[in-house]
Design a protein around this motif. Structure first.
Motif, PDB file in Angstrom:
ATOM      1  N   ARG A 138       0.842  -1.207   0.000  1.00  0.00           N
ATOM      2  CA  ARG A 138       0.000   0.000   0.000  1.00  0.00           C
ATOM      3  C   ARG A 138       0.876   1.255   0.000  1.00  0.00           C
ATOM      4  O   ARG A 138       0.618   2.211  -0.714  1.00  0.00           O
ATOM      5  N   ARG A 181       2.461   2.471  -3.220  1.00  0.00           N
ATOM      6  CA  ARG A 181       1.618   3.167  -4.194  1.00  0.00           C
ATOM      7  C   ARG A 181       1.530   4.666  -3.931  1.00  0.00           C
ATOM      8  O   ARG A 181       0.925   5.402  -4.684  1.00  0.00           O
ATOM      9  N   GLU A 186      -2.074   4.136   6.582  1.00  0.00           N
ATOM     10  CA  GLU A 186      -3.050   4.303   5.502  1.00  0.00           C
ATOM     11  C   GLU A 186      -4.287   3.447   5.770  1.00  0.00           C
ATOM     12  O   GLU A 186      -5.407   3.902   5.612  1.00  0.00           O
ATOM     13  N   SER A 191      -7.796   5.176   6.011  1.00  0.00           N
ATOM     14  CA  SER A 191      -8.644   5.215   4.817  1.00  0.00           C
ATOM     15  C   SER A 191      -9.494   3.977   4.588  1.00  0.00           C
ATOM     16  O   SER A 191     -10.320   3.949   3.702  1.00  0.00           O
ATOM     17  N   TRP A 192      -9.324   2.975   5.419  1.00  0.00           N
ATOM     18  CA  TRP A 192     -10.207   1.824   5.262  1.00  0.00           C
ATOM     19  C   TRP A 192     -11.246   1.877   6.383  1.00  0.00           C
ATOM     20  O   TRP A 192     -10.906   2.096   7.544  1.00  0.00           O
ATOM     21  N   TYR A 220     -11.349  -3.044  -0.878  1.00  0.00           N
ATOM     22  CA  TYR A 220     -10.549  -1.855  -0.579  1.00  0.00           C
ATOM     23  C   TYR A 220      -9.127  -2.032  -1.128  1.00  0.00           C
ATOM     24  O   TYR A 220      -8.595  -1.183  -1.829  1.00  0.00           O
ATOM     25  N   HIS A 268      -8.735  -1.986  -4.880  1.00  0.00           N
ATOM     26  CA  HIS A 268      -8.750  -0.639  -5.432  1.00  0.00           C
ATOM     27  C   HIS A 268      -7.492   0.141  -5.075  1.00  0.00           C
ATOM     28  O   HIS A 268      -6.890   0.806  -5.912  1.00  0.00           O
ATOM     29  N   GLU A 269      -7.049   0.025  -3.824  1.00  0.00           N
ATOM     30  CA  GLU A 269      -5.881   0.796  -3.384  1.00  0.00           C
ATOM     31  C   GLU A 269      -4.596   0.310  -4.057  1.00  0.00           C
ATOM     32  O   GLU A 269      -3.711   1.092  -4.365  1.00  0.00           O
ATOM     33  N   HIS A 301     -15.202   2.653  -3.730  1.00  0.00           N
ATOM     34  CA  HIS A 301     -13.738   2.732  -3.789  1.00  0.00           C
ATOM     35  C   HIS A 301     -13.358   4.087  -3.231  1.00  0.00           C
ATOM     36  O   HIS A 301     -13.931   5.096  -3.597  1.00  0.00           O
ATOM     37  N   PRO A 337      -7.841   7.864  -3.359  1.00  0.00           N
ATOM     38  CA  PRO A 337      -6.692   8.116  -2.485  1.00  0.00           C
ATOM     39  C   PRO A 337      -6.072   9.500  -2.678  1.00  0.00           C
ATOM     40  O   PRO A 337      -6.101  10.053  -3.785  1.00  0.00           O
TER      41      PRO A 337
END
Ligand SMILES: Nc1ncnc2c1ncn2[C@@H]1O[C@H](COP(=O)(O)OP(=O)(O)OP(=O)(O)O)[C@@H](O)[C@H]1O
Ligand SMILES: [Mg+2]
Length: 496
Positions: free
Chosen positions: A39, A42, A114, A118-119, A128, A131-132, A230, A233
């Motif tokens: 994660r 990215r 993260e 964000s989840w 999740y 998509h991430e 989704h 980010p």
């Protein structure tokens, strides 16, 4: 001693939550660390040094667990990890083991943060991650093909014959373009949206309909269940900013539209903004997106920020930025009034100079040599300030009325969009509005002069109505505390 990766107490909590709620204990603990590592990779920026600290309450993991070091050939991915990070950080991490372990730890911990920010636990973790980790690399997650069929049946139930001509998957809604057989049905459709939502079993979330430029074709936006949303980010902000129109003076990006394109505008032409929405609707997150957009593009010589946050939490991290006037976030109404009054004076001084130069506004070439910074005032919760002191309205109204020419802009957010907070005088001078989800149609009307926001999905789902433009539906970018910290670090680094 063999090298280890350290976590802190919060990291351990998120590992636990991911295991328990996200992955239902189907994998060992260290695999969460691997996912977190992925994660973090990215995210475009480098994870920072603050992640090196070893605090109490955490745990330690051996490289054997994380990279498979020392295991059988097929299970030892250490050289792969080293190669990946060497390329990423332009360092020879085969030669420098300490640096290698340091980067590993930073990435793992940033990835865990993260997850934490964000989840959402109620959301499907696999979805999740898909998509991430793969977002922008692959086509979006497929949806059930017969959804269009269901829609056609539901339309028939309210007496409309239509066919689906096209279909798009947004981050939270599916948009269906339907061709109506009879143009008269458009009225039936607009009136029947609640019935249609009921027929489709959409719960409390509403359907939006909008006309298109094609004859007899309407666009229907159907919400998907939250497990299929989704997240957008925060790092996408950076790439959107690069696509901003060259003549925008203060590009700001908030999220993406239904077809996944970044949605931005020039705050300089807005020129003031009101953001309203119920608690938890995503106002603060939107303000962060706006602030991160601004500090990414402007150094303190060209942009000053006056930050007012009566709750004293959300805007606090920005206080250390050199852009911030007085280097602090104001929380007291009396301090805020004093600062706003000084801004009114600045405005008057600038106006006088502009008049003497025969210049129309700050962008006029005749005023260029003044080297004035644009000034953005951000108020985190307007209602709280007004409750503390009504007197704050006076300088705000004066700025809203005239500050545009002198490069001063207001961004006001409030949880209580009512006539007391957003008085007629402020309303008529703040033409650009953003509505996040609200309880009632009446609140939507106060913010946007139209209903609709009561049907939004919450968590950053918004209707944006900029001066002179039609209302658009935007899904906000998710900005976590970690993204804010990173944005601030990056901004400071650029200024140095
Ligand atoms: N764009 C988004 N994508 C996903 N989740 C979001 C988004 N915006 C907000 N959220 C979620 O909603 C939560 C609340 O958002 P936020 O703090 O911005 O709400 P708020 O409107 O400022 O609420 P309050 O009025 O209580 O301050 C966030 O912590 C986050 O979990
Ligand atoms: Mg908030």
């Amino acid at each position: 001693m063999a090298a280890k990766i350290y976590t802190d107490r919060q990291d351990e909590q998120i590992i636990e939550t991911v295991l328990k709620k996200g992955l239902r204990h189907t994998v060992p603990k260290w695999s969460v660390l691997r996912l977190a590592f992925g994660r973090s990779l990215r995210i475009e920026s480098h994870p920072d040094e603050s992640l090196d600290h070893r605090e109490g309450g955490g745990s330690e993991y051996s490289l054997e667990q994380l990279t498979g070091e020392g295991k059988d050939h097929e299970e030892d991915f250490t050289p792969l990890f080293r190669a990946l990070l060497s390329v990423r950080h332009a360092e020879d991490l085969f030669a420098d083991n300490d640096a290698f372990v340091r980067w590993l730890q930073r990435h793992v911990r940033r990835g865990l943060r993260e997850f934490r920010s964000s989840w959402m636990e109620s959301h499907d973790f696999h979805n999740y991650l898909l998509h991430e980790l793969l977002g922008n690399l692959t086509t979006p997650v497929p949806t059930v093909a017969d959804d269009g069929e269901r829609l056609i049946h539901a339309l028939a139930e309210i007496g409309i014959t239509a066919e689906v001509v096209e279909h798009q998957e947004g981050s939270r809604i599916s948009r269906y373009y339907v061709r109506l057989r009879d143009v008269n049905d458009i009225a039936l459709l607009t009136r029947g949206l609640d019935k249609l939502a009921f027929a489709l079993g959409l719960g409390e979330y509403g359907i939006f309909v909008s006309p298109t430029r094609e004859p007899r074709i309407a666009a229907l936006d159907l919400p998907r269940p939250p497990e299929q949303w989704h997240m957008v980010p925060a790092h996408t902000l950076v790439s959107w900013l690069e696509t901003a129109a060259p003549d925008w003076r203060m590009p700001v990006y908030l999220g993406q539209n239904v077809s996944g394109q970044g949605f931005g505008f020039d705050l300089a032409t807005a020129p003031h903004l009101l953001i309203g929405g119920t608690t938890g609707s995503g106002k603060s997150v939107s303000l962060h997106a706006l602030l991160l957009s601004l500090i990414r593009r402007h150094d303190p010589e060209h942009l000053k920020l006056l930050l007012i946050d009566p709750k004293h939490v959300e805007l606090a991290p920005y206080a250390t930025l050199p852009h911030v006037i007085e280097q602090r976030v104001l929380s007291d109404a009396s301090d805020a009034i004093a600062s706003l009054q000084r801004l009114v004076e600045t405005m008057s001084e600038r106006e006088a100079i502009l008049a003497s130069l025969g210049a129309r506004d700050i962008d006029d070439p005749r005023a260029a040599h003044q080297g004035w910074a644009r000034i953005v005032v951000v108020v985190e919760e307007l209602a709280d300030l007004i409750l503390q002191s009504n007197a704050i309205e006076e300088p705000l109204v004066r700025l809203a009325q005239k500050a545009r020419a002198s490069g001063i802009h207001l961004v006001l957010a409030t949880q209580r969009p009512d006539a007391q907070t957003f008085s007629g005088l402020l309303r008529s001078n703040i033409p650009s509005r953003i509505a996040l989800s609200v309880q009632k149609g009446a609140e939507s009307r106060i913010i946007l002069d139209e209903t609709g926001a009561e049907k939004l999905l919450g968590k950053g789902d918004m209707l944006v109505k900029l001066i002179g433009q039609p209302t658009v539906r935007i899904h906000g970018v998710m900005v976590s505390p970690n993204d804010i910290a990173q944005g601030i670090v990056d901004a400071k680094r650029r200024i140095l």
